[in-house]
Scaffold this active site. Structure first.
Site, PDB file in Angstrom:
ATOM      1  N   THR A  18       4.332   3.160   5.615  1.00  0.00           N
ATOM      2  CA  THR A  18       2.954   2.688   5.720  1.00  0.00           C
ATOM      3  C   THR A  18       2.171   3.627   6.623  1.00  0.00           C
ATOM      4  O   THR A  18       2.698   4.082   7.645  1.00  0.00           O
ATOM      5  CB  THR A  18       2.882   1.253   6.283  1.00  0.00           C
ATOM      6  OG1 THR A  18       1.533   0.935   6.602  1.00  0.00           O
ATOM      7  CG2 THR A  18       3.725   1.093   7.536  1.00  0.00           C
ATOM      8  N   ASP A  48       4.630  -4.139   6.198  1.00  0.00           N
ATOM      9  CA  ASP A  48       4.930  -5.483   6.665  1.00  0.00           C
ATOM     10  C   ASP A  48       5.218  -6.460   5.516  1.00  0.00           C
ATOM     11  O   ASP A  48       6.206  -7.187   5.539  1.00  0.00           O
ATOM     12  CB  ASP A  48       3.755  -5.992   7.506  1.00  0.00           C
ATOM     13  CG  ASP A  48       3.983  -7.387   8.035  1.00  0.00           C
ATOM     14  OD1 ASP A  48       4.776  -7.541   8.976  1.00  0.00           O
ATOM     15  OD2 ASP A  48       3.366  -8.329   7.505  1.00  0.00           O
ATOM     16  N   ARG A  77      -5.268  -1.665   9.208  1.00  0.00           N
ATOM     17  CA  ARG A  77      -5.073  -3.115   9.127  1.00  0.00           C
ATOM     18  C   ARG A  77      -5.323  -3.731  10.493  1.00  0.00           C
ATOM     19  O   ARG A  77      -6.390  -3.562  11.050  1.00  0.00           O
ATOM     20  CB  ARG A  77      -3.674  -3.445   8.594  1.00  0.00           C
ATOM     21  CG  ARG A  77      -3.646  -4.575   7.584  1.00  0.00           C
ATOM     22  CD  ARG A  77      -2.309  -4.661   6.893  1.00  0.00           C
ATOM     23  NE  ARG A  77      -1.207  -4.870   7.777  1.00  0.00           N
ATOM     24  CZ  ARG A  77      -0.509  -6.007   7.865  1.00  0.00           C
ATOM     25  NH1 ARG A  77      -0.822  -7.027   7.081  1.00  0.00           N
ATOM     26  NH2 ARG A  77       0.502  -6.120   8.687  1.00  0.00           N
ATOM     27  N   ASP A 104      -0.204   2.696   8.429  1.00  0.00           N
ATOM     28  CA  ASP A 104      -0.740   1.919   9.554  1.00  0.00           C
ATOM     29  C   ASP A 104       0.085   2.044  10.831  1.00  0.00           C
ATOM     30  O   ASP A 104      -0.400   1.713  11.915  1.00  0.00           O
ATOM     31  CB  ASP A 104      -0.826   0.435   9.169  1.00  0.00           C
ATOM     32  CG  ASP A 104      -1.724   0.203   7.966  1.00  0.00           C
ATOM     33  OD1 ASP A 104      -2.642   1.011   7.751  1.00  0.00           O
ATOM     34  OD2 ASP A 104      -1.504  -0.776   7.239  1.00  0.00           O
ATOM     35  N   ASP A 155       2.481   0.184  11.893  1.00  0.00           N
ATOM     36  CA  ASP A 155       2.499  -1.139  12.527  1.00  0.00           C
ATOM     37  C   ASP A 155       3.808  -1.900  12.337  1.00  0.00           C
ATOM     38  O   ASP A 155       3.848  -3.125  12.465  1.00  0.00           O
ATOM     39  CB  ASP A 155       1.338  -1.988  11.978  1.00  0.00           C
ATOM     40  CG  ASP A 155       1.432  -2.219  10.473  1.00  0.00           C
ATOM     41  OD1 ASP A 155       2.268  -1.569   9.808  1.00  0.00           O
ATOM     42  OD2 ASP A 155       0.653  -3.043   9.952  1.00  0.00           O
ATOM     43  N   GLY A 162       0.824  -1.208   0.000  1.00  0.00           N
ATOM     44  CA  GLY A 162       0.000   0.000   0.000  1.00  0.00           C
ATOM     45  C   GLY A 162       0.856   1.255   0.000  1.00  0.00           C
ATOM     46  O   GLY A 162       1.852   1.339   0.719  1.00  0.00           O
ATOM     47  N   ARG A 206       0.839  -5.533  -5.543  1.00  0.00           N
ATOM     48  CA  ARG A 206       0.928  -6.766  -4.765  1.00  0.00           C
ATOM     49  C   ARG A 206       1.559  -7.827  -5.664  1.00  0.00           C
ATOM     50  O   ARG A 206       1.334  -7.828  -6.877  1.00  0.00           O
ATOM     51  CB  ARG A 206      -0.458  -7.226  -4.324  1.00  0.00           C
ATOM     52  CG  ARG A 206      -1.279  -6.158  -3.610  1.00  0.00           C
ATOM     53  CD  ARG A 206      -0.757  -5.804  -2.237  1.00  0.00           C
ATOM     54  NE  ARG A 206      -1.607  -4.835  -1.556  1.00  0.00           N
ATOM     55  CZ  ARG A 206      -1.324  -4.287  -0.382  1.00  0.00           C
ATOM     56  NH1 ARG A 206      -0.212  -4.628   0.259  1.00  0.00           N
ATOM     57  NH2 ARG A 206      -2.152  -3.423   0.168  1.00  0.00           N
TER      58      ARG A 206
END
Length: 320
Positions: A125, A103, A171, A127, A129, A11, A72
């Site tokens: 990212t 990730d 996510r 996120d 994370d 992403g 992807r």
């Protein structure tokens, strides 16, 4: 090291372009050729690789998204796909690779590292994370996008005296929901890291109504459930008139904030320095405003990103 590559994967996030720019210009400053891999690991497998010059990254520091594009690539999860990627890198004489992403991107870099090809991971990212860094590139910009939406939604929630449920990305991590919910004065924040009690939420909303409160904002992280599903649950538990807003991919776009531009520049440049020092299999990050690097294999195998539960506690205390 004479030639390095750079790719973005997974992403997109605001700040990827400043990170690419930093990698390219830092490398050229040290007389190293830089090759851009277009289309992430998919582009790597098919050899969509072009040499980048100083001018290639001009006028991109303020742009969202990624000039190298992203995709992807299930094929890269296989040994055959990874070997194809390594063969392409060797065909271009590339000796080290900077991977900017989240990730999944890190897992691709980890796979190359385990096969002996030096990679450096840069955390890109929204996120937030990725283990080993306090903040990721794009997180701050995404928060500003979300808080702008929350402020606007609160205006109409006030006008119509309704409860609005806002679904945000992240996510499996609740950082976007937590930070934006706290900054936006949300009455309830739902994050994957903590279970929620629907009866407690309903009771708090009713208490607010009893003291004259006419509207409420609930922020739901996508890792908990969809806002639509939560609205149905809340209707059954509290019989409240609610409206749902799913912010979606708007959170990934937009011109990166100053914080993200500076962070991306620092981390991108540091990734090149590590390759110059002959180090591979590392990831860069920032902890307490100090740049750090760590073993990417060990981090993915043994570490998890930790959400700041003290912030979550504070959000509950301030939303009474």
């Amino acid at each position: 090291m004479k030639k390095i590559g750079v790719l973005t994967s997974g992403g997109d996030s605001p700040g990827m372009n400043p990170a690419i720019r930093a990698v390219v210009r830092k490398a050229i400053y040290h007389n190293i050729e830089v090759y851009g891999i277009y289309g992430g690991y998919s582009g790597l497998i098919c050899g969509n690789i072009k040499k980048l010059e100083l001018g290639s990254v001009g006028d991109i520091i303020h742009r969202g998204g990624t000039m190298l594009h992203s995709a992807r690539c299930p094929e890269f999860r296989t040994k055959e796909g990874q070997q194809q990627g390594i063969d392409q890198l060797k065909a271009f004489g590339i000796e080290g690779l900077v991977v900017i992403g989240g990730d999944g991107s890190y897992r691709g870099a980890k796979a190359l590292t385990e096969q002996g090809f030096p990679c450096i991971g840069v955390p890109g990212t929204i996120d937030n994370d990725i283990p080993g860094t306090d903040v990721t590139i794009g997180f701050d910009t995404a928060l500003n996008t979300v808080i702008d939406a929350i402020d606007k939604i609160r205006d109409t929630a006030t006008s119509h005296e309704r409860t609005f449920i806002i679904e945000v990305m992240g996510r499996d991590a609740g950082d976007i929901a937590l930070w934006s919910g706290l900054a936006g004065g949300a009455e309830t924040i739902l994050i994957p890291e903590e279970n929620y009690d629907m009866n407690e939420i309903a009771e708090r909303l009713h208490k607010g109504q009893e003291r004259g409160k006419k509207h409420s904002i609930i922020v739901v992280a996508e890792g908990v459930c969809s806002a639509v599903d939560f609205a149905k649950q809340l209707k059954e538990a509290a019989n409240l008139d609610t409206r749902v807003s799913v912010l979606g991919h708007i959170q990934r776009g937009g011109s990166p904030t100053v914080q993200d531009r500076v962070l991306a520049s620092r981390l991108g440049a540091r990734a090149v320095e590590l390759l110059i020092e002959g180090k591979g299999g590392r990831a860069v990050g920032i902890e307490k405003n100090v740049l750090v690097d760590y073993d990417i294999v060990e981090a993915l195998n043994n570490k998890r990103h930790q959400l700041d539960l003290e912030l979550y506690k504070l959000s509950k205390e301030l939303s009474i």
